[in-house]
Design an enzyme around this catalytic site. Structure first.
Site, PDB file in Angstrom:
ATOM      1  N   GLU A  99      42.685  45.956  30.117  1.00 25.97           N
ATOM      2  CA  GLU A  99      41.728  46.009  31.241  1.00 25.97           C
ATOM      3  C   GLU A  99      42.414  46.534  32.495  1.00 25.97           C
ATOM      4  O   GLU A  99      43.612  46.313  32.683  1.00 25.97           O
ATOM      5  CB  GLU A  99      41.219  44.590  31.534  1.00 25.97           C
ATOM      6  N   ASP A 100      41.662  47.199  33.356  1.00 22.33           N
ATOM      7  CA  ASP A 100      42.208  47.592  34.658  1.00 22.33           C
ATOM      8  C   ASP A 100      42.287  46.385  35.580  1.00 22.33           C
ATOM      9  O   ASP A 100      43.273  46.147  36.252  1.00 22.33           O
ATOM     10  CB  ASP A 100      41.364  48.720  35.288  1.00 22.33           C
ATOM     11  N   ASP A 103      37.906  40.493  37.406  1.00 18.63           N
ATOM     12  CA  ASP A 103      37.336  40.008  38.673  1.00 18.63           C
ATOM     13  C   ASP A 103      36.554  38.726  38.388  1.00 18.63           C
ATOM     14  O   ASP A 103      37.109  37.636  38.418  1.00 18.63           O
ATOM     15  CB  ASP A 103      36.472  41.132  39.262  1.00 18.63           C
ATOM     16  N   GLY A 105      35.266  38.056  35.474  1.00 21.55           N
ATOM     17  CA  GLY A 105      35.534  37.710  34.077  1.00 21.55           C
ATOM     18  C   GLY A 105      34.351  37.968  33.158  1.00 21.55           C
ATOM     19  O   GLY A 105      34.441  37.773  31.949  1.00 21.55           O
ATOM     20  N   LYS A 106      33.229  38.452  33.719  1.00 22.97           N
ATOM     21  CA  LYS A 106      32.027  38.678  32.888  1.00 22.97           C
ATOM     22  C   LYS A 106      32.245  39.796  31.875  1.00 22.97           C
ATOM     23  O   LYS A 106      31.819  39.693  30.722  1.00 22.97           O
ATOM     24  CB  LYS A 106      30.834  39.013  33.779  1.00 22.97           C
ATOM     25  N   LYS A 131      42.205  39.122  39.811  1.00 18.73           N
ATOM     26  CA  LYS A 131      41.767  38.392  41.007  1.00 18.73           C
ATOM     27  C   LYS A 131      41.531  36.954  40.563  1.00 18.73           C
ATOM     28  O   LYS A 131      40.741  36.717  39.652  1.00 18.73           O
ATOM     29  CB  LYS A 131      40.455  38.980  41.545  1.00 18.73           C
ATOM     30  N   ASP A 159      37.758  52.701  40.465  1.00 18.32           N
ATOM     31  CA  ASP A 159      36.868  53.552  41.261  1.00 18.32           C
ATOM     32  C   ASP A 159      36.060  52.797  42.291  1.00 18.32           C
ATOM     33  O   ASP A 159      35.904  51.567  42.230  1.00 18.32           O
ATOM     34  CB  ASP A 159      35.871  54.262  40.332  1.00 18.32           C
ATOM     35  N   ARG A 165      39.494  57.348  41.486  1.00 12.12           N
ATOM     36  CA  ARG A 165      40.253  56.956  40.289  1.00 12.12           C
ATOM     37  C   ARG A 165      41.580  57.701  40.194  1.00 12.12           C
ATOM     38  O   ARG A 165      42.528  57.234  39.596  1.00 12.12           O
ATOM     39  CB  ARG A 165      39.467  57.279  39.013  1.00 12.12           C
TER      40      ARG A 165
HETATM   41  P1  IMP Z   1      34.299  41.560  36.131  1.00  7.85           P
HETATM   42  O1  IMP Z   1      33.302  41.644  35.004  1.00  7.85           O
HETATM   43  O2  IMP Z   1      33.671  41.047  37.390  1.00  7.85           O
HETATM   44  O3  IMP Z   1      35.561  40.811  35.780  1.00  7.85           O
HETATM   45  O4  IMP Z   1      34.708  43.037  36.516  1.00  7.85           O
HETATM   46  C1  IMP Z   1      35.471  43.804  35.697  1.00  7.85           C
HETATM   47  C2  IMP Z   1      35.244  45.281  35.916  1.00  7.85           C
HETATM   48  O5  IMP Z   1      34.677  45.568  37.201  1.00  7.85           O
HETATM   49  C3  IMP Z   1      36.574  45.978  35.881  1.00  7.85           C
HETATM   50  O6  IMP Z   1      36.883  46.423  34.576  1.00  7.85           O
HETATM   51  C4  IMP Z   1      36.400  47.084  36.906  1.00  7.85           C
HETATM   52  O7  IMP Z   1      35.932  48.259  36.269  1.00  7.85           O
HETATM   53  C5  IMP Z   1      35.364  46.587  37.883  1.00  7.85           C
HETATM   54  N1  IMP Z   1      35.977  46.027  39.119  1.00  7.85           N
HETATM   55  C6  IMP Z   1      36.135  44.737  39.470  1.00  7.85           C
HETATM   56  N2  IMP Z   1      36.769  44.589  40.650  1.00  7.85           N
HETATM   57  C7  IMP Z   1      37.047  45.853  41.063  1.00  7.85           C
HETATM   58  C8  IMP Z   1      37.718  46.390  42.232  1.00  7.85           C
HETATM   59  O8  IMP Z   1      38.225  45.681  43.122  1.00  7.85           O
HETATM   60  N3  IMP Z   1      37.799  47.741  42.282  1.00  7.85           N
HETATM   61  C9  IMP Z   1      37.281  48.573  41.330  1.00  7.85           C
HETATM   62  N4  IMP Z   1      36.653  48.120  40.230  1.00  7.85           N
HETATM   63  C10 IMP Z   1      36.539  46.779  40.092  1.00  7.85           C
HETATM   64 MG    MG Z   2      34.862  50.293  37.441  1.00  9.41          MG
END
Ligand code: IMP
Ligand code: MG
Length: 187
Positions: A99-100, A103, A105-106, A131, A159, A165
């Site tokens: 994963e990049d 955030d 975790g969803k 995070k 992005d 990116r």
């Molecule tokens: P989650 O589902 O909220 O954990 O988000 C995960 C996905 O959201 C990552 O794989 C990113 O592509 C995108 N994302 C979350 N936070 C950021 C950020 O700070 N900058 C850019 N993309 C983000």
């Molecule tokens: Mg993204």
């Protein structure tokens, strides 16, 4: 660093990232010694991290990609859309999801549950950025590049509305840009 944008502030340089990615590659090579993991990159954000990381992994491994989307601008829609599945058969294989950033975790939850249905032998996660919103021990997040504050970041694959990116470092988006947006509208 010349980025062509006044809306960002440096967080990690390409040198910082290179050093940490090398360490992660060594950690993974050690942990998976004598095994042949399948590395699954989560598109699009992980493409640069994965490309650099696999070149620091000294193992006979295979690589595949999965694609989901949940973000629009800087807000997670909370709903994960499935765009592309992996092609390899991973039954009884050791899997490392790349994963990049984690955030809320969803995205990870969705991908993790999906990959689990394919009966891998083991499953772990490597993320460049983390995070600290979700507890680490819910999922096997065994490899973390950097833990960062709860701010929106771009570059090195990450992005903002599909832009930035390509930047070789990781940057915060300035608050003024985040709260007002490019056209002065709240986002
Ligand atoms: P989650 O589902 O909220 O954990 O988000 C995960 C996905 O959201 C990552 O794989 C990113 O592509 C995108 N994302 C979350 N936070 C950021 C950020 O700070 N900058 C850019 N993309 C983000
Ligand atoms: Mg993204």
């Amino acid at each position: 660093m010349k980025t062509g944008s006044d809306n960002i502030l440096p967080l990690y340089t390409s040198t910082d990232i290179k050093k940490r990615v090398k360490e992660l590659g060594e950690e993974i090579s050690k942990k998976y010694k004598n095994r042949n993991p399948v590395i699954i990159g989560v598109l699009n954000g992980s493409f640069i991290f994965l490309a650099d990381l696999v070149r620091q992994i000294k193992l006979d491994c295979r690589i595949d990609f999965i694609q989901v989307s949940s973000y629009s601008g800087k807000k997670s829609s909370g709903k994960v859309k499935f765009l592309k599945d992996i092609s390899l058969n991973i039954k009884n294989k050791d899997i490392i999801i790349i994963e990049d950033i984690i955030d809320t975790g969803k995205t990870l939850k969705f991908i993790f549950e999906h990959i689990k249905t394919k009966s891998p032998k083991s499953l772990s996660i490597a993320t460049l950025l983390y995070k600290p919103k979700i507890k680490k021990n819910i999922y096997p997040i065994n490899f973390i590049g950097f833990e960062i504050p709860n701010k929106f970041v771009v570059g090195y694959g990450l992005d903002y509305n599909q832009k930035m990116r390509h930047l070789d470092g990781i940057y915060y988006l300035k608050n003024s840009y985040l709260t007002k947006g490019k056209n002065g509208k709240q986002q």
